[in-house]
Design a protein around this motif. Structure first.
Motif, short mmCIF file in Angstrom:
data_model
loop_
_atom_site.label_atom_id
_atom_site.label_comp_id
_atom_site.label_asym_id
_atom_site.label_seq_id
_atom_site.Cartn_x
_atom_site.Cartn_y
_atom_site.Cartn_z
N ARG A 26 33.84 -11.86 2.00
CA ARG A 26 33.54 -12.18 0.61
C ARG A 26 32.83 -11.02 -0.06
N CYS A 27 33.18 -10.82 -1.32
CA CYS A 27 32.51 -9.84 -2.16
C CYS A 27 31.14 -10.42 -2.55
N ALA A 28 30.27 -9.60 -3.07
CA ALA A 28 28.95 -10.06 -3.50
C ALA A 28 29.03 -11.10 -4.62
N CYS A 29 30.12 -11.07 -5.40
CA CYS A 29 30.28 -12.04 -6.48
C CYS A 29 30.76 -13.39 -5.96
N GLY A 30 31.13 -13.45 -4.68
CA GLY A 30 31.57 -14.69 -4.07
C GLY A 30 33.08 -14.79 -3.91
N ALA A 31 33.82 -13.89 -4.53
CA ALA A 31 35.29 -13.92 -4.44
C ALA A 31 35.74 -13.39 -3.09
N ARG A 32 36.95 -13.75 -2.69
CA ARG A 32 37.52 -13.23 -1.45
C ARG A 32 37.70 -11.72 -1.59
N ALA A 33 37.32 -11.00 -0.55
CA ALA A 33 37.39 -9.53 -0.58
C ALA A 33 38.84 -9.06 -0.51
N ASP A 34 39.18 -8.09 -1.34
CA ASP A 34 40.50 -7.47 -1.33
C ASP A 34 40.47 -6.10 -0.67
N GLY A 35 39.29 -5.58 -0.47
CA GLY A 35 39.15 -4.25 0.09
C GLY A 35 37.76 -4.04 0.64
N TYR A 36 37.45 -2.79 0.89
CA TYR A 36 36.19 -2.44 1.53
C TYR A 36 35.63 -1.20 0.88
N ASP A 37 34.36 -1.27 0.47
CA ASP A 37 33.71 -0.13 -0.14
C ASP A 37 33.00 0.65 0.97
N ALA A 38 33.56 1.79 1.32
CA ALA A 38 33.03 2.57 2.43
C ALA A 38 31.64 3.12 2.13
N ARG A 39 31.38 3.43 0.86
CA ARG A 39 30.09 4.01 0.49
C ARG A 39 28.94 3.04 0.73
N SER A 40 29.16 1.76 0.36
CA SER A 40 28.08 0.78 0.52
C SER A 40 28.25 -0.05 1.78
N ASN A 41 29.37 0.14 2.51
CA ASN A 41 29.64 -0.58 3.73
C ASN A 41 29.72 -2.09 3.48
N PRO A 43 32.31 -5.51 1.80
CA PRO A 43 33.60 -5.95 1.29
C PRO A 43 33.54 -6.04 -0.23
N VAL A 44 34.70 -5.90 -0.89
CA VAL A 44 34.72 -5.89 -2.34
C VAL A 44 36.01 -6.54 -2.84
N CYS A 45 35.91 -7.29 -3.97
CA CYS A 45 37.10 -7.85 -4.60
C CYS A 45 37.60 -6.86 -5.65
N ARG A 46 38.81 -7.09 -6.18
CA ARG A 46 39.38 -6.17 -7.17
C ARG A 46 38.54 -6.10 -8.43
N SER A 47 37.98 -7.26 -8.82
CA SER A 47 37.20 -7.29 -10.06
C SER A 47 35.94 -6.44 -9.97
N CYS A 48 35.34 -6.38 -8.80
CA CYS A 48 34.07 -5.66 -8.65
C CYS A 48 34.25 -4.23 -8.16
#
Length: 193
Positions: A26-41, A43-48
């Motif tokens: 899950r992304c921090a916004c609560g949505a299902r993660a679509d990817g991964y932000d390597a810089r912050s380590n 998960p991230v959704c498309r919106s964020c």
């Protein structure tokens, strides 16, 4: 020649599944993660994702969570445009949405949007499109009151967007522009819609 060296004799250690590939990520916004932000380590959704891609705060920070929450609230607050038949933009398949866009494009340059012209336009993106796939989807869009079929000549039909389809396309354009931070200029000499 490799003499005396044992290559690959030690078993590989099992690697944990990528956070982005886990179905529960899950992304921090609560949505299902679509990817991964390597810089912050994280998960991230498309919106964020754009919040970090442009150097914005990471979702794990309080500022990042607030930005993600505001983005999610803005998206949820936008009314979804629904045609009279109860069909929403999101109910259409991507191919059906592309058909509507192709017809709008053909109309905008003064061409008749008949079956083969629509097919030619779509084949630039999709490659070869079967006759039945195109016409089944055109018929479905007619049934959903998003297209009207008129006879162009004895054998050829022309397809026209209904007012509902035009409104749905316009809303889609504005949502995409907003998501990308693009301002749409008015083309009728008036204020931007």
């Amino acid at each position: 020649m490799n003499c005396g060296t044992h290559v690959g004799s030690a078993p590989h250690e099992r690697q944990e599944t990528s956070i982005a590939k886990r179905s529960d990520a899950r992304c921090a916004c609560g949505a299902r993660a679509d990817g991964y932000d390597a810089r912050s380590n994280e998960p991230v959704c498309r919106s964020c994702a754009h919040l970090r891609a442009d150097g914005g705060p990471a979702s794990g920070s309080p500022e990042g969570r607030q930005q993600a929450n505001e983005l999610a609230e803005d998206y949820e607050a936008e009314p979804e445009l629904v045609a009279d038949g109860g069909i929403a933009w999101g109910d259409l398949s991507g191919f059906q949405r592309d058909i509507l866009e192709a017809i709008a494009g053909l109309e905008s340059v003064g061409k008749d949007p008949y079956g083969l012209a629509i097919k030619d336009d779509l084949q630039e993106y999709y490659g070869e499109i079967g006759h039945s796939r195109l016409y089944q989807n055109l018929d479905r869009l007619i049934d959903d009151d998003l297209l009207e079929r008129d006879e162009l000549d004895g054998r050829t039909n022309s397809y026209t967007l209904t007012a509902d389809a035009e409104a749905m396309l316009g809303e889609s354009v504005h949502r995409r522009a907003d998501a990308c931070g693009i301002e749409i200029a008015a083309t009728d000499g008036g204020e931007e819609a």
